[in-house]
Structures are given as structure tokens and as C-alpha cells.
Design a protein around this motif. Structure first.
Motif, PDB file in Angstrom:
ATOM      1  N   ARG A   5      68.032  28.770 -27.305  1.00 30.10           N
ATOM      2  CA  ARG A   5      66.898  27.888 -27.056  1.00 30.10           C
ATOM      3  C   ARG A   5      66.535  27.113 -28.311  1.00 30.10           C
ATOM      4  O   ARG A   5      66.433  27.682 -29.398  1.00 30.10           O
ATOM      5  CB  ARG A   5      65.713  28.723 -26.580  1.00 30.10           C
ATOM      6  N   THR A   6      66.331  25.830 -28.173  1.00 29.72           N
ATOM      7  CA  THR A   6      65.958  25.007 -29.310  1.00 29.72           C
ATOM      8  C   THR A   6      64.534  25.313 -29.738  1.00 29.72           C
ATOM      9  O   THR A   6      63.610  25.307 -28.921  1.00 29.72           O
ATOM     10  CB  THR A   6      66.072  23.518 -28.956  1.00 29.72           C
ATOM     11  N   ILE A   7      64.343  25.597 -31.003  1.00 27.93           N
ATOM     12  CA  ILE A   7      63.023  25.906 -31.527  1.00 27.93           C
ATOM     13  C   ILE A   7      62.318  24.604 -31.862  1.00 27.93           C
ATOM     14  O   ILE A   7      62.852  23.772 -32.593  1.00 27.93           O
ATOM     15  CB  ILE A   7      63.129  26.791 -32.788  1.00 27.93           C
ATOM     16  N   PRO A   8      61.130  24.378 -31.312  1.00 29.25           N
ATOM     17  CA  PRO A   8      60.420  23.123 -31.587  1.00 29.25           C
ATOM     18  C   PRO A   8      60.105  22.979 -33.066  1.00 29.25           C
ATOM     19  O   PRO A   8      59.709  23.937 -33.729  1.00 29.25           O
ATOM     20  CB  PRO A   8      59.138  23.249 -30.753  1.00 29.25           C
ATOM     21  N   HIS A 204      64.800  38.804 -22.664  1.00 31.38           N
ATOM     22  CA  HIS A 204      63.931  37.917 -21.883  1.00 31.38           C
ATOM     23  C   HIS A 204      64.714  37.032 -20.925  1.00 31.38           C
ATOM     24  O   HIS A 204      64.342  36.866 -19.755  1.00 31.38           O
ATOM     25  CB  HIS A 204      63.098  37.052 -22.846  1.00 31.38           C
ATOM     26  N   ASP A 205      65.812  36.470 -21.387  1.00 33.05           N
ATOM     27  CA  ASP A 205      66.578  35.540 -20.564  1.00 33.05           C
ATOM     28  C   ASP A 205      67.148  36.193 -19.301  1.00 33.05           C
ATOM     29  O   ASP A 205      67.463  35.500 -18.329  1.00 33.05           O
ATOM     30  CB  ASP A 205      67.721  34.927 -21.380  1.00 33.05           C
ATOM     31  N   ARG A 206      67.273  37.518 -19.320  1.00 32.49           N
ATOM     32  CA  ARG A 206      67.819  38.237 -18.169  1.00 32.49           C
ATOM     33  C   ARG A 206      66.734  38.639 -17.177  1.00 32.49           C
ATOM     34  O   ARG A 206      67.043  39.114 -16.074  1.00 32.49           O
ATOM     35  CB  ARG A 206      68.560  39.497 -18.618  1.00 32.49           C
ATOM     36  N   ALA A 207      65.468  38.490 -17.577  1.00 24.98           N
ATOM     37  CA  ALA A 207      64.386  39.059 -16.790  1.00 24.98           C
ATOM     38  C   ALA A 207      63.546  38.047 -16.026  1.00 24.98           C
ATOM     39  O   ALA A 207      62.651  38.424 -15.286  1.00 24.98           O
ATOM     40  CB  ALA A 207      63.470  39.878 -17.711  1.00 24.98           C
ATOM     41  N   GLU A 212      61.606  29.488 -20.028  1.00 21.63           N
ATOM     42  CA  GLU A 212      60.613  28.670 -20.731  1.00 21.63           C
ATOM     43  C   GLU A 212      59.240  28.892 -20.085  1.00 21.63           C
ATOM     44  O   GLU A 212      58.838  28.187 -19.159  1.00 21.63           O
ATOM     45  CB  GLU A 212      61.028  27.205 -20.690  1.00 21.63           C
ATOM     46  N   ILE A 213      58.538  29.880 -20.610  1.00 17.32           N
ATOM     47  CA  ILE A 213      57.294  30.343 -19.991  1.00 17.32           C
ATOM     48  C   ILE A 213      56.218  29.268 -19.976  1.00 17.32           C
ATOM     49  O   ILE A 213      55.451  29.159 -19.019  1.00 17.32           O
ATOM     50  CB  ILE A 213      56.790  31.608 -20.715  1.00 17.32           C
ATOM     51  N   ILE A 255      49.951  28.864 -24.341  1.00 20.89           N
ATOM     52  CA  ILE A 255      50.788  28.645 -25.532  1.00 20.89           C
ATOM     53  C   ILE A 255      51.911  29.669 -25.536  1.00 20.89           C
ATOM     54  O   ILE A 255      51.661  30.873 -25.494  1.00 20.89           O
ATOM     55  CB  ILE A 255      49.965  28.799 -26.820  1.00 20.89           C
ATOM     56  N   GLU A 256      53.130  29.197 -25.588  1.00 22.34           N
ATOM     57  CA  GLU A 256      54.278  30.103 -25.740  1.00 22.34           C
ATOM     58  C   GLU A 256      54.778  30.000 -27.176  1.00 22.34           C
ATOM     59  O   GLU A 256      55.290  28.967 -27.594  1.00 22.34           O
ATOM     60  CB  GLU A 256      55.408  29.744 -24.775  1.00 22.34           C
ATOM     61  N   ALA A 257      54.599  31.074 -27.921  1.00 22.86           N
ATOM     62  CA  ALA A 257      55.036  31.117 -29.318  1.00 22.86           C
ATOM     63  C   ALA A 257      56.378  31.839 -29.401  1.00 22.86           C
ATOM     64  O   ALA A 257      56.482  33.022 -29.050  1.00 22.86           O
ATOM     65  CB  ALA A 257      53.994  31.841 -30.168  1.00 22.86           C
TER      66      ALA A 257
END
Length: 344
Positions: A5-8, A204-207, A212-213, A255-257
Motif C-alpha cells: 500500500r502506498t503511504i501518503p 489485515h489484508d487477509r481479513a 483501505e478502511i 482517520i486511518e493512520a
């Protein structure tokens, strides 16, 4: 891939931070890191019992959000990884350490331990052992602020609530139900997902159907923001905007940190599920080192000043341990006290 995942990226030119603010952020993050390191030492020495979940690596989220609020006036709802949230909210290190030791001088009178920090004085609504358990509690706190202000006419009831939880909680029904209610009632609340990529041993990606919450906020017509959770200035910036919206009556923010825990799920976790490459990638993004480099680069601090802060914090930690060790055990005669509310 270590990180798919690209980090902003945050433009630090927009930080608009003073020296005083920068040093405060550094001190708060250092307090969290040093405190947790001491917890690990005390746990392995048999001074603490039960499950202890440490926050190492995620300090930028706690500091960035809570220091953008009014510590002691606004409300904070935590999880079972709650020590550092308590510290950022202003609960003295002495009281947090004493609680971990199960002593009567702890912030929860020795009854809560690691996973149930609470302090009415500091607006800390509690740490919660069950995943997503604190989300509806936080919504209740936000609702009473709105009710007191709009229905009872209290002009001082402009408190904002920050609700922290992990990526695993975002798959829980309480997450969706509470976000829906918060959006409908425009509650003054900030939902902060500390996405450290792992829910205990589940990646997380498997669940989840959509990793992208923050995008799930759109379902509730709510502002959703993705932020680099290893950059305290980035977290602080989005938190300030969310706090301003909430206090102005414009409703909640999700907010997704994107962050990472540097230790296992708990101190009982051998941490064998995560790859070495993944850990090294995130270790290289240490949020405290990142802030220190920025402060020095921007001539807001020098190494001597940062070292002085570290020595100061070490003294605070040493004092907290001495206080906890010398504090009394809870009196057995008060076993049933605090089960019900008491008159002041």
C-alpha cells in the motif's frame, strides 16, 4: 512485497510548527516509548502480570491526535493498548505505572491493570479488552457533549471525543453501527483507526474485503482521511482539521493512520508471524527518529536539547517505578467498592 500500500506523503512545509510545539511533541512521544520499554523490563522481572500490550512504534498516532485536542478537557477512548493514550491524555506516569503494578495509587485504583486504564479527571474513558468495545462508549460521550450544548444550552459543552481502535475492530459490527449513528447525529467525534497491519496474528489484508478502511467513511457520508501514522506532523495536521470540524458542529471524521507496532501483539507473543523484511521496513520509519531529524533540520532544536528531554523523561520513568513499587496494595476491605457510582 514488504509494503504493497502506498503511504501518503505529507508536505512538511505545511506543518507550521513552532519550536515549543515541536519539543512538546518530541517529549510526549519519548515518554510513550521510554514508558513502554520500562514496562517490558518490569513484566519480564515479574512486576506485572496478565497480558501487557505495548505501543512501541505507534507513538505518532497518540501524540498527533491527542495533542491536537484539549488534553484533560476533551475525551479519549482507548483499547487494550492503552498506556500511551493515557500518558498523552495527561495521566501522570506514576499513576499509569502503579496501575500496571496493581497498586491502590493507580489511575484505576489497581483494579484495571494494563487493559483498563481510566481517569475521569483527564477525560480518559477507559481502555477496553474486547475489540471495538470502546467505540459505542466514545459515541455516548460525544452525544452527551452535543446534547448538553444544543438541548441544555451549555456553551462550554464543546468537547470533542477521540476514539482509538485497531484495524481488526473495523470488521466488527459496532464499528459500522456507531459510525452510522455518529453521522446521522453529527456527533463531535474522531474515529482513529490505528492500522498496524496485524490483528494479533491475522494480516489485515487477509481479513477485510477492502483494506483501505478510510474509504468506508463514504458509506456514511462522513469525511474519511488516510494518513502516514509514522509521521506525527502529518497525523497532527489531519487531527487538527477533524477537531475543528467536530467542534464547529460539522460532525465526525474517520482517520486511518498507517502505522506499525515494533513488538509482538503482547509481551507473551513470540512475534513469529511477521517477516523480517516487513519489520525492517517499518523499523526504518521510526516516528521518533523522524521527528528528531525534522526538528534538527528545521533548526527548531539541536541534539543537546533532544538529549536533555530524554534525560528528563528517563527521570520521570524511574520515579514512576519507585512510586509504583512503594505504593500500597488495594485494601481487601474495599473489594466491592467502585462497582457502583458513589456520591461525591
Amino acid at each position: 512485497m514488504v509494503q504493497e500500500r502506498t503511504i501518503p506523503q505529507f508536505n512538511t512545509a505545511n506543518a507550521k510548527i513552532t519550536k515549543e510545539e515541536g519539543l512538546l511533541l518530541y517529549e510526549d512521544m519519548t515518554l510513550g516509548r521510554f514508558f513502554e520499554d520500562k514496562c517490558a523490563e518490569m513484566y519480564y522481572r515479574g512486576k506485572m502480570f496478565g497480558f501487557v500490550h505495548l505501543y512501541n512504534g505507534q507513538e505518532a498516532v497518540s501524540t498527533g491526535v491527542i495533542q491536537a485536542m484539549r488534553p484533560g478537557e476533551d475525551f479519549v477512548s482507548s483499547t487494550y493498548r492503552d498506556h500511551v493514550h493515557a500518558l498523552s491524555a495527561g495521566v501522570p506516569a506514576r499513576e499509569v505505572m502503579a496501575e500496571l503494578f496493581g497498586k491502590a495509587t493507580g489511575c484505576s485504583k489497581g483494579r484495571g491493570g494494563s487493559m483498563h486504564m481510566f481517569s475521569a479527571e483527564h477525560g480518559l474513558l477507559g481502555g477496553y479488552a474486547f475489540v471495538a468495545e470502546g467505540i459505542p462508549v466514545a459515541a455516548g460521550a460525544a452525544f452527551q457533549s452535543k446534547y448538553r450544548r444544543e438541548v441544555l444550552g451549555d456553551p462550554n459543552a464543546d468537547q470533542v471525543t477521540a476514539c482509538f481502535f485497531g484495524d481488526g475492530a473495523a470488521n466488527n459490527g459496532q464499528f459500522f453501527e456507531t459510525l452510522n449513528m455518529a453521522a446521522l447525529w453529527k456527533l463531535p467525534i474522531i474515529f482513529v483507526v490505528e492500522n498496524n497491519k496485524w490483528a494479533i496474528g491475522m494480516a489485515h489484508d487477509r481479513a477485510t474485503s477492502d483494506p483501505e478502511i478510510y474509504k468506508k467513511a463514504s458509506v456514511f457520508n462522513m469525511v474519511g482521511v488516510e494518513v502516514d501514522g509514522m509521521d506525527v506532523l502529518a497525523v497532527r495536521a489531519v487531527a487538527q482539521e477533524a477537531v475543528a470540524r467536530a467542534r464547529a458542529g460539522e460532525g465526525p471524521t474517520l482517520i486511518e493512520a498507517l502505522t506499525y507496532r515494533f513488538r509482538g501483539h503482547s509481551l507473551a507473543d513470540p512475534d513469529e508471524m511477521r517477516s523480517k523484511a516487513e519489520k525492517e521496513f517499518w523499523f526504518s520509519r521510526d516516528p521518533i527518529k523522524k521527528l528528531a531529524a525534522y526538528l534538527i533540520e528545521q533548526n527548531l532544536a539541536d541534539e543537546a536539547e533532544l538529549k536533555a528531554i530524554e534525560r528528563k523523561i528517563q527521570d520521570v520513568i524511574d520515579d514512576a517505578v519507585k512510586f509504583a513499587e512503594s505504593s500500597p496494595e488495594p485494601d481487601p476491605s474495599e473489594l466491592y467498592r467502585f462497582v457502583f457510582a458513589e456520591d461525591e
